[in-house]
Scaffold this active site. Sequence first.
Site, mmCIF file in Angstrom:
data_model
loop_
_atom_site.group_PDB
_atom_site.id
_atom_site.type_symbol
_atom_site.label_atom_id
_atom_site.label_comp_id
_atom_site.label_asym_id
_atom_site.label_seq_id
_atom_site.Cartn_x
_atom_site.Cartn_y
_atom_site.Cartn_z
ATOM 1 N N GLY A 46 6.352 -22.896 -25.533
ATOM 2 C CA GLY A 46 7.445 -21.872 -25.538
ATOM 3 C C GLY A 46 8.770 -22.367 -25.686
ATOM 4 O O GLY A 46 9.660 -21.867 -26.665
ATOM 5 N N ASP A 105 -2.550 -13.855 -20.523
ATOM 6 C CA ASP A 105 -2.069 -12.660 -21.141
ATOM 7 C C ASP A 105 -1.718 -12.613 -22.464
ATOM 8 O O ASP A 105 -1.890 -11.771 -23.198
ATOM 9 C CB ASP A 105 -0.517 -12.813 -20.448
ATOM 10 C CG ASP A 105 -0.358 -12.453 -19.047
ATOM 11 O OD1 ASP A 105 -1.604 -12.279 -18.361
ATOM 12 O OD2 ASP A 105 0.605 -12.353 -18.179
ATOM 13 N N ARG A 120 -16.436 -36.631 -19.519
ATOM 14 C CA ARG A 120 -16.086 -35.529 -18.619
ATOM 15 C C ARG A 120 -17.165 -34.484 -18.290
ATOM 16 O O ARG A 120 -17.543 -34.193 -17.253
ATOM 17 C CB ARG A 120 -14.850 -34.806 -18.985
ATOM 18 C CG ARG A 120 -13.468 -35.504 -18.493
ATOM 19 C CD ARG A 120 -12.390 -34.469 -19.019
ATOM 20 N NE ARG A 120 -11.277 -35.295 -18.597
ATOM 21 C CZ ARG A 120 -10.041 -35.090 -18.513
ATOM 22 N NH1 ARG A 120 -9.897 -33.722 -19.260
ATOM 23 N NH2 ARG A 120 -8.893 -35.507 -18.405
ATOM 24 N N ARG A 138 -11.229 -30.823 -25.398
ATOM 25 C CA ARG A 138 -9.768 -31.621 -25.566
ATOM 26 C C ARG A 138 -9.883 -32.775 -25.151
ATOM 27 O O ARG A 138 -10.114 -33.052 -23.787
ATOM 28 C CB ARG A 138 -8.560 -30.643 -24.846
ATOM 29 C CG ARG A 138 -7.243 -31.207 -25.051
ATOM 30 C CD ARG A 138 -6.311 -30.304 -24.475
ATOM 31 N NE ARG A 138 -6.518 -30.348 -22.875
ATOM 32 C CZ ARG A 138 -5.888 -31.133 -22.027
ATOM 33 N NH1 ARG A 138 -5.143 -31.847 -22.248
ATOM 34 N NH2 ARG A 138 -6.396 -31.019 -20.703
ATOM 35 N N SER A 173 -2.824 -32.366 -24.979
ATOM 36 C CA SER A 173 -2.211 -31.165 -24.714
ATOM 37 C C SER A 173 -0.530 -31.255 -24.703
ATOM 38 O O SER A 173 -0.070 -30.353 -25.578
ATOM 39 C CB SER A 173 -2.766 -30.604 -23.409
ATOM 40 O OG SER A 173 -2.120 -29.663 -23.121
ATOM 41 N N LEU A 174 -0.156 -32.043 -24.234
ATOM 42 C CA LEU A 174 1.469 -32.240 -24.307
ATOM 43 C C LEU A 174 1.943 -32.229 -25.611
ATOM 44 O O LEU A 174 2.738 -31.702 -26.141
ATOM 45 C CB LEU A 174 1.785 -33.181 -23.468
ATOM 46 C CG LEU A 174 1.730 -32.921 -21.913
ATOM 47 C CD1 LEU A 174 2.292 -34.124 -21.053
ATOM 48 C CD2 LEU A 174 2.228 -31.597 -21.462
#
Lengths: 367, 636
Positions: free
Chosen positions: B22, B230, B324, B427, B432-433
């Site tokens: 964002g 959301d 994982r 992932r 992610s970052l």
Amino acid sequence: MGTDNTQATGKPGTKRPFRIWRGDENGGELRDYTVEVNEGEVVLDVIHRLQATDAPDLACRWNCKAGKCGSCSMEINGKPRLSCMTRMSTFEEGETVTVTPLRTFPVIRDLVTDVSFNYEKARETPAFAPPADVAPGDYRMQQVDVERSQEFRKCIECFLCQNVCHVIRDHEENKQAFSGPRFFIRAAELDMHPLDAKTDRKEYAQSEMGLGFCNITKCCTEVCPEHIKITDNGIIPMKERVVDRRYDPLVWLGSKIFRRGQVPQTSVTSGHSGGAVTAPAAHGGVHSHAGGSHDTAAERQAQQGVNWHREVPHPTAPAVDVNGKLPLTELTFDRAAAPSPFGDDVTFPLPPEHLNFAHPQQDEPKH
Amino acid sequence: MTETRIERHHYDVVVIGAGGAGLRAAIEARLAGKKTAIISKSLFGKAHTVMAEGGAAAAMGNVNSRDNWQVHFRDTMRGGKFLNNFRMAELHAKESPQRIWELETYGALFDRTKDGKISQRNFGGHEYPRLAHVGDRTGLELIRTLQQKIVSLQQEDKREFGDYEARIRVFSETTITELLLDNDRVAGAFGYYRESGEFILFEAPAVVLATGGVGRSYKVTSNSWEYTGDGHALALRAGATLINMEFLQFHPTGMVWPPSVKGILVTESVRGDGGVLKNSEGKRFMFDYVPDVFRKQYADNEAEADRWYKDPDNNRRPPELLPRDEVARAINSEVKAGRGTPAGGVFLDIASRLPAEEIRRRLPSMYHQFKELADVDITKEPMEVGPTCHYVMGGVEVDPDSGAAYGTVRGLFAAGEVSGGMHGSNRLGGNSLSDLLVFGKRAGGHAASYADQLTARPAVSVAAVEAAVETALAPLQRDTGESPYTLQQDLQAVMGDLVGIIRREGELVDALARLAELRERVAKVSAAGGRRYNPGWHLALDLRNMLVVSECTAKAALERQESRGGHTREDHPAMDPKWRRVNLVCSLDGDTVRLTHKPLPKMRPELISLFDRAELAKYLTDEELAEFDALTEGER
């Protein structure tokens, strides 16, 4: 399919007494609750249980619940803490745990306070100035050089240091001219940044952020959940180097007369300001963080400008323990509330002649 | 509805979410000269991005110069089991180094190599050391850097216009409950200030969703309260589509006890440094769970496994270091077989494996975290761990280049965890970052140019606003319904137990029936108290989103009859190349979730040629392989 969210593991929960401040800006009260507490829980777990049972509208901030975001700051038995990092096992069985909102900021509701002060100060602190001639990808810095700033960048902005800082804790009027420990370390971080192009971070901190108000009681360092040495590694070096860089001839003369560490902390922009004069603090003095000497004549003189030949009253040092720390940690303090940062013997409002700091802008002409 | 006060704002771009994606989107929109609003559900700078520890993956080649975007692309596709949107994986691999370097110009201070460059660390699934990092608080560095960049832009605006908020403003502790449309175009967003409970209406032609994930629908999760899906739900209701919703990443070793640290991750390095998993009978059980395909790389006895730590070249790896998903499944099986701890996990033991001094030296932050948060001394006692819901691969189906949402809506963009496709079915740590930065920038930039090319502003209809107000106030006006906290617990139980890490057809059918039941109950939820900072009310409104997203996950999980990455079906345990060609797309038809099949976009020849045929053979159908052979034939 599991039947219950709160699994019964280990010892069954016990009922424990809690007092929680409920209310808003119009006032409120400490309300008593009896809540189930299970082994291994922290205060925030108990607040969540209260929300799910007796008090669904109990307002409280939280996010990560792992001590990484700095949202759940509150005062627990008077001590500013992160509630996600305050284990219930640190209290006696049967001991009432009192939870109140941060005192320095206006209450919104219950445990939620209006911390916008901090965001305003963040906005006033000049941002990183990238070096003009280094392209992205070409930044070269040594680990040893970035580490000093990295310590301050650990800050999770829980604002506990801001909350505990006595310059603003009970002094709304100081808020305008004082940015607080969080932003002193921001300034220090940028000052120590190997490639920051702005060179007057310290001077700016002194003249615009109110660094001079700080008289190094180290309360901020005591409460920092990230264990950042705010005072020792951030504020004090900033103060020292402001002095180092002094170019004003009067101050230069002063620096010849006074030994290092005794030099008046004056603002750069006003060379003759009657600033707070720091002298080596006498250890083990009366417990009074503000360091008011109660010698009104000397204080009045101090207010009138720098008198280079005057022996300025030493600020009284806080009562520290053998380790040189304030008795503010939960384990060592002798009562169930934070001490008044001004000393328990001082009544408010403090008479102006008892204040031993000077407003950094007091000598500037009024507009 | 007559007395309701609504604060109105006009912006060019509204960014919902103030995490990495964002903030990066907002910076880009503002740099494009657009008047930009950032909506943050919590305080500015508290977003869930701060939790990321490992680092940001970018093929800068600082530590190993052989690394480049092609290698990173390959690793990402492998990690996602070739279900990734290849174009997103390509853009991500190509652009993440620039995005990281850019952060340095904003003031970020990454750890350094000896020659002063950004240091990079090894991580699971990455062929070369690739993760730019700052100790174990990389996420905090990222969010703080972006936050401070926004402040610096505000300072520029203050100098130019005399107002910090002239072109970019942060609305902290504000929740958006509804997107407002003008036919098929985004016209604005409606929400409330958490502090006051007052309503707020943004009129804006372009909205960027960057709301993160959905973990709060699960009992054990490393996610914060904000992660209620959301953005997923807003997108669905606005006519956009979701893909890959069946793929959730469960981290195998989250703490399950004590409650104060439930869900918090125990980093993989604990196992890498010698930690072993034991069941309640004290047995080191991972040896029983080595799948055939991994037998060559993993030891089958303790002696060899233990030798690996000192001599990795001549011994096979300990089975604790399986991927994982394998470890998570093994733990799950042990617990289901009754060999778990009382809290429903297994023991992760490093205390008996290394001297206390050594543990403190190698794992300082783990040691301190558990000492401080839980009074657990990991040098003295084993940890109790189990799988914890960590990340949702699925999300808004977007155009890879612009981040514009597919479906019937225009003017809606998505970036970060809320968008789908980039990570495929699983992932890689560290991706992610960099995903946030690459696609945050893209979404922000394209939202700005979309706003530019509009000839007329879409208009918000009064009726839509009135409906949104009514929906928002409803839980406060009812006093007959159930508590939102009870409903959330029930939802978590359904998702955790029936749509969790191992899935079965019968349980998924059961889950859908229970979710339908819950939907009725959530529609009647009531919240006690008033509008000012009332967490019960906030949760009541979030529940609606959690529920619809959970339905998508359950439906897609039931539909996909194979096991791949973050989706494991006990009744369909193998990966099926036919399913690799399919994306499951969720959309909303009135109130019901509709699921359709959509073919995966086909990789471009020069990209698929980056892989060995032997590797592709594990994933592709015969038909696709024949095509690949024809292609490589042509090259020769």
